[in-house]
Scaffold this motif. Structure first.
Motif, PDB file in Angstrom:
ATOM      1  N   ALA A   1      -5.945  -7.202  -4.877  1.00  0.00           N
ATOM      2  CA  ALA A   1      -5.061  -6.234  -5.528  1.00  0.00           C
ATOM      3  C   ALA A   1      -5.733  -5.796  -6.825  1.00  0.00           C
TER       4      ALA A   1
ATOM      5  N   PRO B   1      -2.932  -8.903   2.401  1.00  0.00           N
ATOM      6  CA  PRO B   1      -3.532  -8.464   1.136  1.00  0.00           C
ATOM      7  C   PRO B   1      -4.699  -9.382   0.769  1.00  0.00           C
TER       8      PRO B   1
ATOM      9  N   PHE C   1      -6.987  -4.691   2.075  1.00  0.00           N
ATOM     10  CA  PHE C   1      -6.356  -5.567   3.059  1.00  0.00           C
ATOM     11  C   PHE C   1      -7.418  -6.191   3.962  1.00  0.00           C
TER      12      PHE C   1
ATOM     13  N   VAL D   1      -4.878  -1.645  -3.083  1.00  0.00           N
ATOM     14  CA  VAL D   1      -4.987  -2.967  -2.462  1.00  0.00           C
ATOM     15  C   VAL D   1      -5.991  -2.896  -1.316  1.00  0.00           C
TER      16      VAL D   1
ATOM     17  N   THR E   1      -8.588  -0.369   3.057  1.00  0.00           N
ATOM     18  CA  THR E   1      -7.722  -0.153   1.906  1.00  0.00           C
ATOM     19  C   THR E   1      -6.978   1.157   2.018  1.00  0.00           C
TER      20      THR E   1
END
Length: 280
Positions: free
Chosen positions: A184, A181, A167, A165, A159
């Motif tokens: 979120a 992603p 990832f 977010v 992140t």
């Protein structure tokens, strides 16, 4: 129930948790306090070592001892007796940057981030270390955090806390796939910081600014929230002989809180998985 571990100091910025199953002890760092700490849960004894520079993380090495991110480098560390030996410098880093969080994968490689002290410009990066330091992701980072590798070693989560977010990357033969992603963060969730997997494949995330840990399902859905008595929650790890305890770090930097910078212990209700070791 949340237990505050008794000790004689608070961490300026607690981070870098590692459960050393070989010794049955917990290690963690105080990044800005330039310290490595060690807890013996059975006795409650806490030891602390002053480091030569800011220290982002400490991870067990398969050959014995530890490796740690110190300043803008990677070092071998022994605690008994104490010694520090730099083994690699992270390229392209200036004095405005420092190491942050890291994790080892099943093959013993290290994945680590660098970031600016100011936490407000994207001068950091995400790196792989397998005897040599190389860029893992060309994306510039402001506050790289995480990383967490699933127990099977099939994917890696990482992140940028500044973006809010988490990832996901496919992980194959030491190479990362395309960044996707995964989670979120919404308003009220805080910022994603350190994270770890449990034995059921769920992800636990330290939520900086939200005074909590959040457990996410394998699909990325929040399924549990554990409130903690500090706002800046920074990392979490499973520990104990059966990996059925969880330890959580926090930060006192910039806040006036009774338990800011404390180390917490909680009962997560699930077990973790053994930590991967560095194999270099």
């Amino acid at each position: 129930m949340v237990k505050v571990i008794a000790r004689d100091r608070a961490d300026v910025l607690g981070e870098g948790l590692f459960w050393d199953a070989r010794a049955g002890k917990l290690l963690w760092t105080d990044i800005l306090g330039k310290r490595v700490n060690r807890l013996a849960p059975e006795t409650g004894e806490v030891e602390s070592w002053e480091m030569p520079d800011v220290t982002g993380w400490i991870i067990g090495a398969e050959t014995g001892g530890y490796v740690a991110g110190i300043g803008r480098s990677i070092a071998r560390v022994s605690l008994d007796p104490f010694s520090v030996e730099t083994i690699a410098d992270i390229p392209g880093q200036t004095s405005i940057n420092r190491v942050n969080d890291a994790a080892a994968d099943p093959e013993g490689r290290l994945w680590l981030g660098t970031m600016p002290f100011s936490c407000d410009v994207p001068t950091g990066g995400f790196w792989r270390f397998d005897g040599e330091v190389s860029r893992a992701d060309a994306t510039p980072y402001t506050i790289p955090n995480g990383p967490a590798i699933d127990p099977a070693g099939c994917f890696l989560l990482h992140t940028d806390s500044a973006m809010g977010v988490i990832f996901r990357y496919a992980l194959e033969d030491g190479q990362l796939g395309e960044r996707q992603p995964f989670i979120a963060f919404e308003d009220g969730w805080g910022s994603p910081d350190g994270m770890t997997f449990d034995a059921e494949g769920h992800l636990w995330v330290a939520c900086w600014g939200a005074s909590c840990l959040t457990r996410f399902s394998p699909e990325g859905v929040p399924v549990r929230r554990i409130e903690l008595p500090a706002s800046q929650i920074s990392n979490c790890v499973f520990g104990g002989a059966d990996l059925d305890r969880m330890f959580v770090t926090s930060s006192a930097n910039g806040v006036d809180e009774k338990h800011g910078g404390a180390l917490f212990e909680i009962d997560p209700g699930v077990c973790g998985v053994p930590a991967f070791l560095y194999r270099g």
